[in-house]
Design a protein around this motif. Structure first.
Motif, PDB file in Angstrom:
ATOM      1  N   MET A  52       0.855  -1.199   0.000  1.00 32.22           N
ATOM      2  CA  MET A  52       0.000   0.000   0.000  1.00 32.22           C
ATOM      3  C   MET A  52       0.888   1.245   0.000  1.00 32.22           C
ATOM      4  SD  MET A  52      -3.168   1.107   0.235  1.00 32.22           S
ATOM      5  CE  MET A  52      -3.881   2.725   0.479  1.00 32.22           C
ATOM      6  N   ILE A  53       0.825   2.001  -1.078  1.00 30.95           N
ATOM      7  CA  ILE A  53       1.643   3.210  -1.186  1.00 30.95           C
ATOM      8  C   ILE A  53       0.997   4.339  -0.384  1.00 30.95           C
ATOM      9  CG2 ILE A  53       2.538   4.946  -2.801  1.00 30.95           C
ATOM     10  CD1 ILE A  53       2.610   2.681  -4.912  1.00 30.95           C
ATOM     11  N   ARG A  54       1.780   4.974   0.495  1.00 32.27           N
ATOM     12  CA  ARG A  54       1.226   6.019   1.356  1.00 32.27           C
ATOM     13  C   ARG A  54       1.740   7.413   1.000  1.00 32.27           C
ATOM     14  NH1 ARG A  54       3.786   4.958   5.984  1.00 32.27           N
ATOM     15  NH2 ARG A  54       2.611   6.569   7.055  1.00 32.27           N
ATOM     16  N   HIS A  55       2.879   7.461   0.330  1.00 40.32           N
ATOM     17  CA  HIS A  55       3.460   8.768  -0.007  1.00 40.32           C
ATOM     18  C   HIS A  55       3.457   8.939  -1.519  1.00 40.32           C
ATOM     19  CE1 HIS A  55       4.818   9.429   4.131  1.00 40.32           C
ATOM     20  NE2 HIS A  55       5.091   8.136   4.137  1.00 40.32           N
ATOM     21  N   HIS A  56       2.704   9.937  -1.970  1.00 42.16           N
ATOM     22  CA  HIS A  56       2.467  10.096  -3.403  1.00 42.16           C
ATOM     23  C   HIS A  56       3.139  11.348  -3.965  1.00 42.16           C
ATOM     24  CE1 HIS A  56      -0.487   6.822  -3.589  1.00 42.16           C
ATOM     25  NE2 HIS A  56      -0.833   7.203  -2.370  1.00 42.16           N
ATOM     26  N   LEU A  57       3.022  11.501  -5.292  1.00 36.67           N
ATOM     27  CA  LEU A  57       3.553  12.689  -5.970  1.00 36.67           C
ATOM     28  C   LEU A  57       2.732  13.915  -5.582  1.00 36.67           C
ATOM     29  CD1 LEU A  57       3.937  10.967  -9.435  1.00 36.67           C
ATOM     30  CD2 LEU A  57       5.832  11.774  -8.031  1.00 36.67           C
ATOM     31  N   SER A  58       3.333  15.087  -5.637  1.00 36.80           N
ATOM     32  CA  SER A  58       2.602  16.326  -5.357  1.00 36.80           C
ATOM     33  C   SER A  58       1.877  16.790  -6.626  1.00 36.80           C
ATOM     34  CB  SER A  58       3.576  17.409  -4.901  1.00 36.80           C
ATOM     35  OG  SER A  58       4.483  17.717  -5.941  1.00 36.80           O
ATOM     36  N   ASP A  59       0.835  17.626  -6.434  1.00 32.27           N
ATOM     37  CA  ASP A  59       0.126  18.205  -7.579  1.00 32.27           C
ATOM     38  C   ASP A  59       1.085  18.976  -8.487  1.00 32.27           C
ATOM     39  OD1 ASP A  59      -2.228  17.182  -6.703  1.00 32.27           O
ATOM     40  OD2 ASP A  59      -3.117  19.083  -6.085  1.00 32.27           O
ATOM     41  N   GLY A 118      18.275  22.503  -3.139  1.00 36.46           N
ATOM     42  CA  GLY A 118      17.340  22.266  -4.226  1.00 36.46           C
ATOM     43  C   GLY A 118      16.316  21.222  -3.843  1.00 36.46           C
ATOM     44  N   LEU A 119      15.729  20.602  -4.843  1.00 39.39           N
ATOM     45  CA  LEU A 119      14.668  19.625  -4.626  1.00 39.39           C
ATOM     46  C   LEU A 119      15.234  18.220  -4.775  1.00 39.39           C
ATOM     47  CD1 LEU A 119      11.541  19.024  -4.420  1.00 39.39           C
ATOM     48  CD2 LEU A 119      11.527  19.115  -6.926  1.00 39.39           C
ATOM     49  N   GLU A 120      14.827  17.329  -3.880  1.00 36.02           N
ATOM     50  CA  GLU A 120      15.246  15.941  -4.021  1.00 36.02           C
ATOM     51  C   GLU A 120      14.042  15.023  -3.919  1.00 36.02           C
ATOM     52  OE1 GLU A 120      18.712  13.727  -1.927  1.00 36.02           O
ATOM     53  OE2 GLU A 120      16.846  13.127  -0.979  1.00 36.02           O
ATOM     54  N   LEU A 121      13.927  14.107  -4.863  1.00 35.48           N
ATOM     55  CA  LEU A 121      12.869  13.098  -4.842  1.00 35.48           C
ATOM     56  C   LEU A 121      13.517  11.747  -4.594  1.00 35.48           C
ATOM     57  CD1 LEU A 121      10.948  14.160  -8.101  1.00 35.48           C
ATOM     58  CD2 LEU A 121      10.594  14.987  -5.768  1.00 35.48           C
ATOM     59  N   THR A 122      12.982  11.002  -3.648  1.00 36.37           N
ATOM     60  CA  THR A 122      13.503   9.666  -3.381  1.00 36.37           C
ATOM     61  C   THR A 122      12.351   8.676  -3.457  1.00 36.37           C
ATOM     62  OG1 THR A 122      15.096  10.657  -1.863  1.00 36.37           O
ATOM     63  CG2 THR A 122      14.880   8.265  -1.802  1.00 36.37           C
ATOM     64  N   LEU A 123      12.461   7.717  -4.354  1.00 38.84           N
ATOM     65  CA  LEU A 123      11.415   6.708  -4.552  1.00 38.84           C
ATOM     66  C   LEU A 123      11.964   5.350  -4.125  1.00 38.84           C
ATOM     67  CD1 LEU A 123       8.690   5.728  -5.821  1.00 38.84           C
ATOM     68  CD2 LEU A 123       9.914   5.577  -7.996  1.00 38.84           C
ATOM     69  N   VAL A 124      11.271   4.704  -3.208  1.00 37.17           N
ATOM     70  CA  VAL A 124      11.733   3.397  -2.726  1.00 37.17           C
ATOM     71  C   VAL A 124      11.294   2.300  -3.698  1.00 37.17           C
ATOM     72  CG1 VAL A 124      11.662   1.733  -0.830  1.00 37.17           C
ATOM     73  CG2 VAL A 124      11.595   4.187  -0.335  1.00 37.17           C
ATOM     74  N   LEU A 125      12.246   1.438  -4.055  1.00 37.91           N
ATOM     75  CA  LEU A 125      11.958   0.346  -4.981  1.00 37.91           C
ATOM     76  C   LEU A 125      12.001  -1.020  -4.300  1.00 37.91           C
ATOM     77  CD1 LEU A 125      14.219   1.763  -7.799  1.00 37.91           C
ATOM     78  CD2 LEU A 125      11.720   1.697  -7.846  1.00 37.91           C
ATOM     79  N   GLN A 126      12.773  -1.095  -3.243  1.00 32.76           N
ATOM     80  CA  GLN A 126      12.875  -2.350  -2.480  1.00 32.76           C
ATOM     81  C   GLN A 126      13.205  -2.003  -1.033  1.00 32.76           C
ATOM     82  OE1 GLN A 126      15.491  -5.792  -3.816  1.00 32.76           O
ATOM     83  NE2 GLN A 126      16.472  -5.308  -1.859  1.00 32.76           N
ATOM     84  N   GLY A 127      12.687  -2.811  -0.099  1.00 29.79           N
ATOM     85  CA  GLY A 127      12.958  -2.555   1.308  1.00 29.79           C
ATOM     86  C   GLY A 127      12.229  -1.296   1.767  1.00 29.79           C
ATOM     87  N   THR A 177      10.603  11.970   9.582  1.00 28.17           N
ATOM     88  CA  THR A 177       9.251  12.322   9.146  1.00 28.17           C
ATOM     89  C   THR A 177       8.324  11.116   9.093  1.00 28.17           C
ATOM     90  OG1 THR A 177       9.660  12.058   6.778  1.00 28.17           O
ATOM     91  CG2 THR A 177      10.190  14.211   7.759  1.00 28.17           C
ATOM     92  N   ASP A 178       8.812   9.978   8.631  1.00 21.19           N
ATOM     93  CA  ASP A 178       7.920   8.828   8.441  1.00 21.19           C
ATOM     94  C   ASP A 178       8.696   7.604   7.955  1.00 21.19           C
ATOM     95  OD1 ASP A 178       5.555   7.353   8.274  1.00 21.19           O
ATOM     96  OD2 ASP A 178       4.463   8.998   7.323  1.00 21.19           O
ATOM     97  N   ARG A 179       7.925   6.578   7.593  1.00 21.82           N
ATOM     98  CA  ARG A 179       8.495   5.364   7.016  1.00 21.82           C
ATOM     99  C   ARG A 179       8.138   5.339   5.526  1.00 21.82           C
ATOM    100  NH1 ARG A 179       6.630   0.075   5.821  1.00 21.82           N
ATOM    101  NH2 ARG A 179       8.266  -1.496   6.059  1.00 21.82           N
ATOM    102  N   PHE A 180       9.112   4.922   4.706  1.00 23.55           N
ATOM    103  CA  PHE A 180       8.914   4.906   3.263  1.00 23.55           C
ATOM    104  C   PHE A 180       9.242   3.511   2.735  1.00 23.55           C
ATOM    105  CE2 PHE A 180       9.651   9.166   4.614  1.00 23.55           C
ATOM    106  CZ  PHE A 180       8.801   9.953   3.844  1.00 23.55           C
ATOM    107  N   ALA A 181       8.251   2.860   2.114  1.00 26.18           N
ATOM    108  CA  ALA A 181       8.443   1.513   1.572  1.00 26.18           C
ATOM    109  C   ALA A 181       8.228   1.525   0.067  1.00 26.18           C
ATOM    110  CB  ALA A 181       7.474   0.548   2.255  1.00 26.18           C
ATOM    111  N   ARG A 182       8.263   0.356  -0.574  1.00 25.50           N
ATOM    112  CA  ARG A 182       8.212   0.310  -2.035  1.00 25.50           C
ATOM    113  C   ARG A 182       7.055   1.148  -2.591  1.00 25.50           C
ATOM    114  NH1 ARG A 182       9.655  -2.130  -6.920  1.00 25.50           N
ATOM    115  NH2 ARG A 182       7.919  -2.609  -8.307  1.00 25.50           N
ATOM    116  N   GLY A 183       7.393   2.013  -3.528  1.00 27.91           N
ATOM    117  CA  GLY A 183       6.401   2.864  -4.177  1.00 27.91           C
ATOM    118  C   GLY A 183       6.276   4.223  -3.519  1.00 27.91           C
TER     119      GLY A 183
END
Lengths: 222, 215
Positions: free
Chosen positions: B1-8, B147-156, B162-168
């Motif tokens: 279940m993805i909880r953190h999504h892209l911004s508008d 600047g801006l940094e985007l981090t997308l989890v792919l595994q683990g 701030t929170d926990r970030f899992a796949r997606g």
């Protein structure tokens, strides 16, 4: 067959000559071709793309061309292209509409939306902007389960969205237009768009869920 | 279940076609595994459709435009076949496989110290994208951003203040965020990270400095 299509196109030239007078940016509105269109049919444009896909229908394509090519040209000029380049690229965009018509899914996009995405991609090529990787395609085609009701509902939502855009305060609307003409960086885009995107998003989300569900069922029965 | 999504904001810029390539890669990769954001992107594409259809004054095409277009159609009767995507991979979605030239096996990792490995992906220079391999339980210290940094989890998964970030899940971090991401125990963490700040660490940097790399 292509000769046939070109002949068809040529026989419709008179209608076109009337439209093309004045390269001064005059809006083309009342051409012979458009007068015959039933504008009250909300799925008209989507239906025309589908006809191009299924039957390589040159008449349907001509109607799409008359409506969309001058808009694509204007959009590209707003995005910084000179008139000659915009004209050339608008033709390319419409040729792509013909070639990719089978990929159009009326349950997920209106014809205007779909043609916008083609024009946007052409603009990226044209201005040699950054490459724009695309998401992985969904594992189904548009014709797997397209529901007439879904398509109509989506067209209605799209129309409401357009009305909402027209009704925004000018400053907000200009920001959105500038963003889509490619004039703003991601930093310059406002956090809040002010647009009611929830309905259309939910509609498309449901369509995706239904399709995923039917895909799973298909897999289980085969 | 993805909880953190892209911004508008990111979705609109991606729909408008104005994101740096590295950020577009993150957006496209997230959407490949997130139907919620796929639908949101479709909504932002619809805004583009409305702008095209209603917000520009049409400009007349030349008188022979339709016949020229039909000639273009005729001369290219067959659409050029799409480049086949490298075979499916349980970790790397399609857009990433295109950049890596295959699945996870094809990634050319380079050690950057502390057990952490990276692979820089070929994108335009105004922003950079890289895959990061962070061993389970490993922290990434002194982690600020320019600047801006985007981090997308792919595994683990990783956890920070701030929170926990899992796949997606995607973490959108700007200059205001100072955090210490730690890869969760149990499984090594693989992320796709993109930033428009200059790359801070290079192969020639002394090992001593490497634990303090910024991503």
């Amino acid at each position: 067959m292509f000769d046939q299509i070109c002949d068809d196109a040529t026989t419709r030239q008179p209608g076109h000559a009337a439209v093309s007078v004045g390269a001064d940016g005059r809006a083309m509105g009342r051409t012979a071709g458009q007068a015959r269109l039933d504008k009250s049919d909300k799925t008209l444009w989507a239906e025309l793309v589908t006809r191009v896909a299924r039957a390589q229908d040159a008449q349907a394509f001509t109607m799409l061309f008359e409506h969309f090519a001058p808009r694509v040209k204007a959009f590209l000029m707003k995005s910084g292209a000179d008139p000659t380049t915009a004209e050339e690229c608008a033709q390319d965009v419409m040729a792509t509409v013909w070639h990719k018509a089978a990929q159009f899914d009326p349950a997920r996009a209106s014809a205007a939306t779909w043609i916008f995405t083609i024009a946007r991609n052409r603009r990226i090529d044209m201005l040699r902007r950054d490459r724009r990787p695309e998401p992985e395609d969904l594992p189904w085609g548009p014709d797997s389960e397209t529901d007439q009701f879904d398509a109509l509902a989506l067209q209605q939502d799209t129309e409401k969205l357009a009305q909402a855009l027209n009704a925004l305060p000018e400053k907000q609307r200009k920001m959105i237009e500038s963003a889509y003409f490619g004039d703003l960086t991601h930093n310059e885009i406002a956090d809040e768009t002010g647009l009611p995107l929830g309905t259309i998003k939910s509609r498309i989300r449901l369509a995706l869920e239904r399709l995923r569900h039917s895909m799973t069922e298909q897999k289980e029965t085969t | 279940m993805i909880r953190h999504h892209l911004s508008d904001k990111l979705l609109m810029a991606y729909a408008a076609g104005t994101l740096p390539e590295a950020f577009s890669l993150v957006v496209a990769t997230h959407i490949s595994i997130c139907d919620e954001c796929r639908a949101r992107l479709a909504a932002f594409d619809s805004v583009g459709g409305a702008v095209l259809d209603q917000r520009v004054a049409p400009v007349a095409m030349s008188s022979d435009a339709l016949s020229l277009t039909m000639a273009k159609i005729k001369s290219r009767a067959e659409p050029s076949p799409a480049t086949p995507l490298p075979a499916r991979d349980s970790v790397l979605p399609g857009p990433l496989r295109n950049y890596v030239g295959g699945g996870l096996d094809a990634v050319r990792w380079r050690s950057i110290g502390g057990g952490v490995r990276q692979a820089i992906l070929p994108t335009s220079r105004n922003a950079s994208a890289r895959l990061l391999y962070i061993p389970a339980g490993t922290a990434v210290p002194d982690h600020g951003h320019r600047g801006l940094e985007l981090t997308l989890v792919l595994q683990g998964a990783f956890v920070d203040e701030t929170d926990r970030f899992a796949r997606g899940d995607i973490e959108i971090a700007d200059e205001a965020l100072e955090h210490t991401p730690i890869a969760e125990a149990g499984m090594d963490c693989i992320c796709l990270a993109a930033t428009d700040a200059p790359l801070r660490f290079r192969a020639l940097l002394p090992r001593l400095v490497q634990p303090f790399f910024r991503i």
